[in-house]
Design an enzyme around this catalytic site. Structure first.
Site, PDB file in Angstrom:
ATOM      1  CG  PHE A 283      -3.527  -0.616   8.424  1.00  0.00           C
ATOM      2  CD1 PHE A 283      -3.684   0.501   9.223  1.00  0.00           C
ATOM      3  CD2 PHE A 283      -2.393  -1.397   8.608  1.00  0.00           C
ATOM      4  CE1 PHE A 283      -2.747   0.834  10.198  1.00  0.00           C
ATOM      5  CE2 PHE A 283      -1.446  -1.081   9.572  1.00  0.00           C
ATOM      6  CZ  PHE A 283      -1.621   0.043  10.372  1.00  0.00           C
TER       7      PHE A 283
ATOM      8  CG  ASP B 291       0.108  -4.135   2.132  1.00  0.00           C
ATOM      9  OD1 ASP B 291       0.534  -5.178   2.673  1.00  0.00           O
ATOM     10  OD2 ASP B 291      -0.037  -3.071   2.756  1.00  0.00           O
TER      11      ASP B 291
ATOM     12  CE  LYS C 192       0.479  -7.214   9.997  1.00  0.00           C
ATOM     13  NZ  LYS C 192       0.672  -6.900  11.414  1.00  0.00           N
TER      14      LYS C 192
END
Length: 397
Positions: free
Chosen positions: A135, A220, A250
């Protein structure tokens, strides 16, 4: 349904479904809904709220910066922007890469991945190898790199020439990467898939394979970075990895929107003036927030605490036979249930005063603030058997 939830249903696009709760305030690792119920937040805004809610250092940094200099666009520079870029390059150098590079700031993880995607195009190649279960975001470019068919299907055809290989399978990766591959993109742990951890040495092998073919290694770290795994970057737990691109977001801003694309070594010079841009990315307030988060993590020894507390939680959760596997590093924890009852477990946890996430039918994800207290961790572990009792039918174990 509360009045606020009803208003939400009338005013908001139905992209998320009906949210489970209407939250009105938070403090540390606790939140309260509009009915006055209190919960221990074990999801942390999906691994975002590194310092929990209302941390005084973060509040002070954002307030001070807003009173000094707010938005200025990237026609100008500010000291917080430069200081944060320098700090991120310093932190990435404490892992397994040199730290020689450049930073592009964004507002989110998907945007950070969009910037990195553009970097890969500047190699003159277009082919990307990504992992099944991955994702990387919901924008069109990031979605092209995301494996889940349900996310991709409504928006195809998607950009890019992307090949998906099984996550953690070095042989499959080696077979997919050629001299025409621009980059391999991997998560050090797959968060949205339920916190999947690859075999030891997998990332180092990915580095060897990409180097052999002149391809970029793109990690990532949007969910795994900034202390979540007990290190600034989760890839530091796999010795021998020196990525060309690292994307973070995040936890970087502790709840304030900010992301970054770190391009290291030769990759740092691939984007040139006019190749990319952003209006809000790297604004002084977001950068001040990120600097405050990093400062608290350093000052309070939260990397070490994250590693220790994460192990305690994993050990406690694994003790129940209805949990068949517990995975993760630091405070990014995934577990597999003996039955496909993750939605029921999440609901039972909420009823008991704990917020957890169910990313797949049989998996639970936990990503609490790094400031989670021992008292809250102990309370959750004590409640865990009764949570499972409430979710599991009597004949299922």
């Amino acid at each position: 349904m509360s009045d606020l939830q009803g208003r939400y249903a009338q005013a908001m696009m139905n992209t998320f479904g009906q949210p489970r709760l209407a939250l009105v305030r938070g403090a540390g690792a606790h939140v309260w809904d509009d009915a006055g119920n209190e919960y221990v937040d074990l999801l942390g805004g999906i691994a975002v709220n590194a310092l929990g809610h209302g941390h005084p250092a973060l509040v002070e940094a954002v307030t001070r910066q807003l009173q000094t200099l707010g938005h200025i666009s990237n026609l100008f520079l500010s000291e917080p922007q430069v200081e944060l870029a320098e700090k991120l390059l310093e932190l990435v150098s404490t892992g397994s890469t040199s730290g020689s590079g450049r930073v592009f700031f964004t507002n989110s993880g998907a945007e950070a991945n969009e910037a990195a995607f553009k970097v890969t195009r500047r190699t003159g190649r277009t082919r990307i190898v990504a992992a099944e279960g991955s994702f990387h975001g919901r924008t069109m470019g990031a979605l092209a790199l995301t494996a889940k068919a349900a996310y991709r299907g409504p928006f195809e055809p998607l950009p890019g020439d992307v090949t998906f290989v099984p996550y953690g399978d070095a042989q499959a990766l080696a077979a997919a990467v050629t001299d025409e591959t621009a980059a391999v993109i991997l998560e050090p742990m797959q968060g949205e898939a339920g916190v999947l951890v690859p075999p030891d040495g997998y990332l180092a092998e990915a580095r060897r394979i990409t180097a052999e073919h002149g391809a970029l290694l793109w990690l990532d770290e949007i969910q795994t970075g900034m202390g979540r795994a007990g290190a600034w970057f989760a890839a530091a737990n796999d010795p021998g990895v020196a990525p060309d691109l690292v994307t973070v977001a995040k936890g970087l801003g502790g709840g304030f929107p900010i992301g970054a694309c770190l391009a290291l070594g030769d990759a740092a010079t691939l984007l040139e003036p006019g190749n990319h841009g952003t209006t809000f990315g790297g604004n002084p307030v977001a950068c001040a927030a990120a600097l405050a988060v990093i400062g608290v993590i350093e000052a309070e020894g939260l990397l070490e605490r994250t590693a220790v507390l994460g192990q305690k939680l994993r050990d406690g959760l694994a003790a129940d036979p209805r949990v068949t596997e517990v995975r993760g590093v630091g405070l990014l924890i995934g577990l597999t249930l003996s039955a496909s009852l993750s939605a029921e477990v999440a609901a039972a946890a909420q009823a008991a005063g704990f917020i957890v996430n169910n990313p797949t039918p049989e998996r639970i994800r936990i990503a609490p603030p790094l400031v989670l207290t021992d008292e809250d961790a102990n309370a959750f572990l004590a409640a865990w058997p009764s949570i499972l009792d409430a979710a599991f039918p009597g004949d299922v174990s």
